[in-house]
Scaffold this motif. Structure first.
Motif, PDB file in Angstrom:
ATOM      1  N   ALA A  76       3.428  19.233  22.152  1.00  0.00           N
ATOM      2  CA  ALA A  76       3.987  19.609  23.455  1.00  0.00           C
ATOM      3  C   ALA A  76       3.024  20.486  24.240  1.00  0.00           C
ATOM      4  O   ALA A  76       2.805  20.281  25.440  1.00  0.00           O
ATOM      5  N   VAL A  77       2.423  21.473  23.585  1.00  0.00           N
ATOM      6  CA  VAL A  77       1.492  22.369  24.270  1.00  0.00           C
ATOM      7  C   VAL A  77       0.210  21.630  24.642  1.00  0.00           C
ATOM      8  O   VAL A  77      -0.338  21.819  25.741  1.00  0.00           O
ATOM      9  N   ALA A  78      -0.277  20.776  23.737  1.00  0.00           N
ATOM     10  CA  ALA A  78      -1.464  19.982  24.055  1.00  0.00           C
ATOM     11  C   ALA A  78      -1.201  19.099  25.276  1.00  0.00           C
ATOM     12  O   ALA A  78      -2.038  18.987  26.182  1.00  0.00           O
ATOM     13  N   LEU A  79      -0.025  18.496  25.316  1.00  0.00           N
ATOM     14  CA  LEU A  79       0.353  17.625  26.431  1.00  0.00           C
ATOM     15  C   LEU A  79       0.524  18.432  27.715  1.00  0.00           C
ATOM     16  O   LEU A  79       0.117  18.000  28.801  1.00  0.00           O
ATOM     17  N   GLY A  80       1.124  19.625  27.607  1.00  0.00           N
ATOM     18  CA  GLY A  80       1.307  20.475  28.778  1.00  0.00           C
ATOM     19  C   GLY A  80      -0.011  20.918  29.369  1.00  0.00           C
ATOM     20  O   GLY A  80      -0.203  20.895  30.598  1.00  0.00           O
ATOM     21  N   ASN A  81      -0.941  21.332  28.510  1.00  0.00           N
ATOM     22  CA  ASN A  81      -2.268  21.720  28.992  1.00  0.00           C
ATOM     23  C   ASN A  81      -2.988  20.550  29.634  1.00  0.00           C
ATOM     24  O   ASN A  81      -3.643  20.689  30.673  1.00  0.00           O
ATOM     25  N   LEU A  82      -2.873  19.367  29.015  1.00  0.00           N
ATOM     26  CA  LEU A  82      -3.508  18.167  29.549  1.00  0.00           C
ATOM     27  C   LEU A  82      -2.967  17.854  30.941  1.00  0.00           C
ATOM     28  O   LEU A  82      -3.718  17.533  31.865  1.00  0.00           O
ATOM     29  N   TYR A  83      -1.651  17.954  31.099  1.00  0.00           N
ATOM     30  CA  TYR A  83      -1.025  17.682  32.404  1.00  0.00           C
ATOM     31  C   TYR A  83      -1.513  18.690  33.447  1.00  0.00           C
ATOM     32  O   TYR A  83      -1.875  18.309  34.570  1.00  0.00           O
ATOM     33  N   PHE A  84      -1.532  19.973  33.081  1.00  0.00           N
ATOM     34  CA  PHE A  84      -1.961  21.009  34.026  1.00  0.00           C
ATOM     35  C   PHE A  84      -3.371  20.747  34.527  1.00  0.00           C
ATOM     36  O   PHE A  84      -3.642  20.789  35.744  1.00  0.00           O
ATOM     37  N   PHE A  85      -4.304  20.482  33.623  1.00  0.00           N
ATOM     38  CA  PHE A  85      -5.693  20.328  34.038  1.00  0.00           C
ATOM     39  C   PHE A  85      -5.940  19.015  34.777  1.00  0.00           C
ATOM     40  O   PHE A  85      -6.809  18.947  35.650  1.00  0.00           O
ATOM     41  N   ALA A 141       9.397  13.360  34.162  1.00  0.00           N
ATOM     42  CA  ALA A 141       9.488  11.944  34.543  1.00  0.00           C
ATOM     43  C   ALA A 141       8.154  11.238  34.343  1.00  0.00           C
ATOM     44  O   ALA A 141       8.116  10.077  33.889  1.00  0.00           O
ATOM     45  N   VAL A 142       7.061  11.917  34.674  1.00  0.00           N
ATOM     46  CA  VAL A 142       5.735  11.315  34.506  1.00  0.00           C
ATOM     47  C   VAL A 142       5.435  11.075  33.029  1.00  0.00           C
ATOM     48  O   VAL A 142       4.943  10.002  32.637  1.00  0.00           O
ATOM     49  N   LEU A 143       5.738  12.046  32.200  1.00  0.00           N
ATOM     50  CA  LEU A 143       5.476  11.900  30.762  1.00  0.00           C
ATOM     51  C   LEU A 143       6.323  10.774  30.166  1.00  0.00           C
ATOM     52  O   LEU A 143       5.856  10.026  29.307  1.00  0.00           O
ATOM     53  N   ARG A 144       7.563  10.657  30.618  1.00  0.00           N
ATOM     54  CA  ARG A 144       8.403   9.534  30.145  1.00  0.00           C
ATOM     55  C   ARG A 144       7.820   8.201  30.586  1.00  0.00           C
ATOM     56  O   ARG A 144       7.800   7.225  29.821  1.00  0.00           O
ATOM     57  N   ALA A 145       7.345   8.155  31.825  1.00  0.00           N
ATOM     58  CA  ALA A 145       6.784   6.907  32.350  1.00  0.00           C
ATOM     59  C   ALA A 145       5.563   6.463  31.562  1.00  0.00           C
ATOM     60  O   ALA A 145       5.307   5.259  31.436  1.00  0.00           O
ATOM     61  N   PHE A 146       4.830   7.421  31.017  1.00  0.00           N
ATOM     62  CA  PHE A 146       3.654   7.089  30.222  1.00  0.00           C
ATOM     63  C   PHE A 146       3.971   6.935  28.737  1.00  0.00           C
ATOM     64  O   PHE A 146       3.067   6.872  27.907  1.00  0.00           O
ATOM     65  N   GLY A 147       5.261   6.889  28.422  1.00  0.00           N
ATOM     66  CA  GLY A 147       5.672   6.572  27.052  1.00  0.00           C
ATOM     67  C   GLY A 147       5.366   7.636  26.024  1.00  0.00           C
ATOM     68  O   GLY A 147       5.146   7.313  24.850  1.00  0.00           O
ATOM     69  N   ILE A 153       8.759  15.818  25.101  1.00  0.00           N
ATOM     70  CA  ILE A 153       8.732  15.807  26.567  1.00  0.00           C
ATOM     71  C   ILE A 153       9.365  17.063  27.153  1.00  0.00           C
ATOM     72  O   ILE A 153       8.807  17.691  28.076  1.00  0.00           O
ATOM     73  N   ASP A 154      10.532  17.482  26.654  1.00  0.00           N
ATOM     74  CA  ASP A 154      11.204  18.655  27.228  1.00  0.00           C
ATOM     75  C   ASP A 154      10.349  19.910  27.092  1.00  0.00           C
ATOM     76  O   ASP A 154      10.194  20.682  28.058  1.00  0.00           O
ATOM     77  N   ALA A 155       9.780  20.128  25.906  1.00  0.00           N
ATOM     78  CA  ALA A 155       8.960  21.327  25.695  1.00  0.00           C
ATOM     79  C   ALA A 155       7.679  21.268  26.528  1.00  0.00           C
ATOM     80  O   ALA A 155       7.249  22.280  27.112  1.00  0.00           O
ATOM     81  N   ALA A 156       7.067  20.093  26.610  1.00  0.00           N
ATOM     82  CA  ALA A 156       5.845  19.946  27.405  1.00  0.00           C
ATOM     83  C   ALA A 156       6.137  20.175  28.883  1.00  0.00           C
ATOM     84  O   ALA A 156       5.356  20.817  29.597  1.00  0.00           O
ATOM     85  N   SER A 157       7.278  19.662  29.352  1.00  0.00           N
ATOM     86  CA  SER A 157       7.646  19.842  30.756  1.00  0.00           C
ATOM     87  C   SER A 157       7.925  21.311  31.071  1.00  0.00           C
ATOM     88  O   SER A 157       7.536  21.813  32.134  1.00  0.00           O
ATOM     89  N   ARG A 158       8.589  22.020  30.157  1.00  0.00           N
ATOM     90  CA  ARG A 158       8.813  23.457  30.372  1.00  0.00           C
ATOM     91  C   ARG A 158       7.486  24.211  30.417  1.00  0.00           C
ATOM     92  O   ARG A 158       7.308  25.144  31.202  1.00  0.00           O
TER      93      ARG A 158
END
Length: 477
Positions: A76-85, A141-147, A153-158
């Motif tokens: 979740a944190v790896a995904l969150g950081n990836l989304y931010f950058f 929504a974006v993370l869900r769309a990318f499967g 997803i919830d933790a990454a989105s937060r």
């Protein structure tokens, strides 16, 4: 207004020697000039690379800390950081317009242009904060769309939502960092990154696990720690570099906010932002495609791309140094100095990547085992690491070429080259070899090699063409 502000401003501001272009008592021989340029590029590139590694290390510490909670927390944190950058990549790239604008102004000893550039950079950062924040909102929504896995997803989105308050701090830090690099003043940046990393690690420890009487927030704690650390980064850098920055920020020049002038600065930055976004998203797309091949393939890819990213920090620093050195020379009207700075950057950047390539080609399994004891993952990584070794040289060529071209103010052609190289060459070849021809992870990575080779060679030729012609200073007033 312009002339008056220049007299007031110029009388107080001490500029660094821009690029050894102030004429010395004796004219140096070509050999002396070349050795001086090599040394100057190295002195600037090393701290810039250290800063890049430090920024990367903050994300690594975040993921290592939450990795103690669970595998899903780590993801979740790896995904969150990836989304931010990825979302901030465009805005960050736009602000790199300050590289040629400020560096050329320093080379020309143009105090007004430095102040206008920095002040317009601050305004541009504030304007970019709003659309960048809005792109963070639909993260789930974006993370869900990318499967992506439902359990993360919830933790990454937060994590992404809690990172939104850090956007103005992050973009402000970029403005100050690019300005100081353009002035060849890096000590305050390095100091700031060291302190920010220590602070981030301490806040992670306290907020993730609930130490020092604070609640245990888990992945949310990591996001809060990162946001606080980014604000500390911006404020610390402003404070540490205030003697250098204050005359660029005070007095505030009325025409710094002219829409036409802001638009001219944005026109320089938009292609840089687009180029960064296209490159980031191309590598991200390969990662998503790798996920279709299974967990083992994805893990082997992650180990390899992390290793390649670490080595990439050195030519990235050299490219940033090239933008500054070439910009100084262009501002000073020294075409020979600009060519010399470009050649020195190529020697350092490509030279390092040749050494790195040899190491990756000779010891793939040993390097893979540094990341995991899993035999299956090691086997995948061991096939990909030699391919990373091959693309090291092209990666070094393309990032140093980008820096040189940024120094002369050439930003549109590199954007087009990136579109063609990564999206019309690299990705189609990777999909064809990896998914249609059954070559798996190695096929996807061969696509990366092809894309980087195309981009690197074409940008290298572009550098040669631009430096052979007339070099004119950018004017954005």
């Amino acid at each position: 207004m312009r002339g008056d502000s220049g007299r007031r401003y110029g009388s107080r501001m001490a500029l660094p020697a821009p690029a050894d272009h102030d004429a010395p008592p004796r004219t140096p021989t070509p050999g002396q000039a070349w050795r001086t340029e090599l040394a100057a590029t190295r002195r600037l590139a090393v701290p810039v690379a250290m800063v890049q590694v430090g920024l990367m290390l903050m994300g690594v510490v975040d993921t290592m800390m939450v990795g103690r909670l669970s595998a899903s927390a780590l993801a979740a944190v790896a995904l969150g950081n990836l989304y931010f950058f990825n979302v901030t990549a465009f805005a960050t790239g736009m602000l790199m317009a300050l590289d040629p604008v400020v560096a050329q102004a320093v080379g020309a000893r143009d105090h007004d242009a430095i102040a206008h550039g920095v002040q317009r950079g601050v305004l541009l950062a504030l304007l970019l904060t709003v659309p960048t924040a809005l792109l963070m909102v639909p993260s789930a929504a974006v993370l869900r769309a990318f499967g992506q896995p439902a359990e993360v997803i919830d933790a990454a989105s937060r994590f992404v939502w809690l990172s939104i308050p850090a956007i103005p701090a992050w973009l402000g830090f970029v403005v100050f960092r690019q300005t100081l690099q353009a002035m060849a003043q890096t000590r305050a940046i390095v100091l700031t990154i060291v302190i920010a990393n220590v602070l981030n690690a301490g806040l992670d420890w306290a907020l993730i696990f609930g130490h020092l009487g604070l609640p245990a927030l888990g992945t949310d704690g990591s996001a809060v720690a990162t946001t606080l650390s980014r604000w500390a980064m911006a404020l610390l850098l402003l404070a540490a570099a205030w003697p250098r920055l204050r005359h660029a920020l005070r007095p505030w020049l009325r025409d710094s906010a002219r829409p036409a002038a802001l638009w001219r600065l944005a026109r320089i930055g938009v292609p840089i932002g687009a180029q960064q976004l296209l490159e980031f998203s191309a590598f991200g797309a390969i990662g998503l495609l790798m996920g279709r091949l299974g967990t083992v393939a994805m893990a082997g890819h992650q180990a390899t791309i992390n290793l390649a990213s670490l080595t990439f920090m050195v030519p990235l620093g050299v490219g940033a140094a090239a933008a500054v050195r070439v910009g100084h020379a262009v501002g000073a009207g020294d075409a020979a100095g600009a060519r010399r700075a470009a050649k020195a950057a190529m020697v350092w950047g490509i030279g390092f990547m040749l050494v790195s390539a040899v190491v990756l080609l000779l010891a793939p399994r040993a390097l893979a085992r540094l990341y995991t004891p899993d035999a299956a993952v090691v086997a995948v990584a061991a096939t990909l690491i030699p391919l990373a070794g091959i693309f090291q040289v092209f990666d070094g060529l393309q990032v140093v070429s980008l820096g040189v071209l940024r120094g002369v103010g050439d930003t549109r052609v590199p954007m087009v080259v990136n579109v063609v190289g990564f999206w019309l060459v690299g990705l189609p070849i990777g999909v064809w070899l990896g998914l249609q021809r059954g070559m798996g992870p190695a096929g996807l990575w061969l696509g990366l090699v092809a894309g980087l080779a195309a981009v690197g060679v074409v940008l290298g030729l572009r550098v040669r063409h631009r430096l052979a012609g007339e070099l004119r200073r950018l004017h954005h007033a």
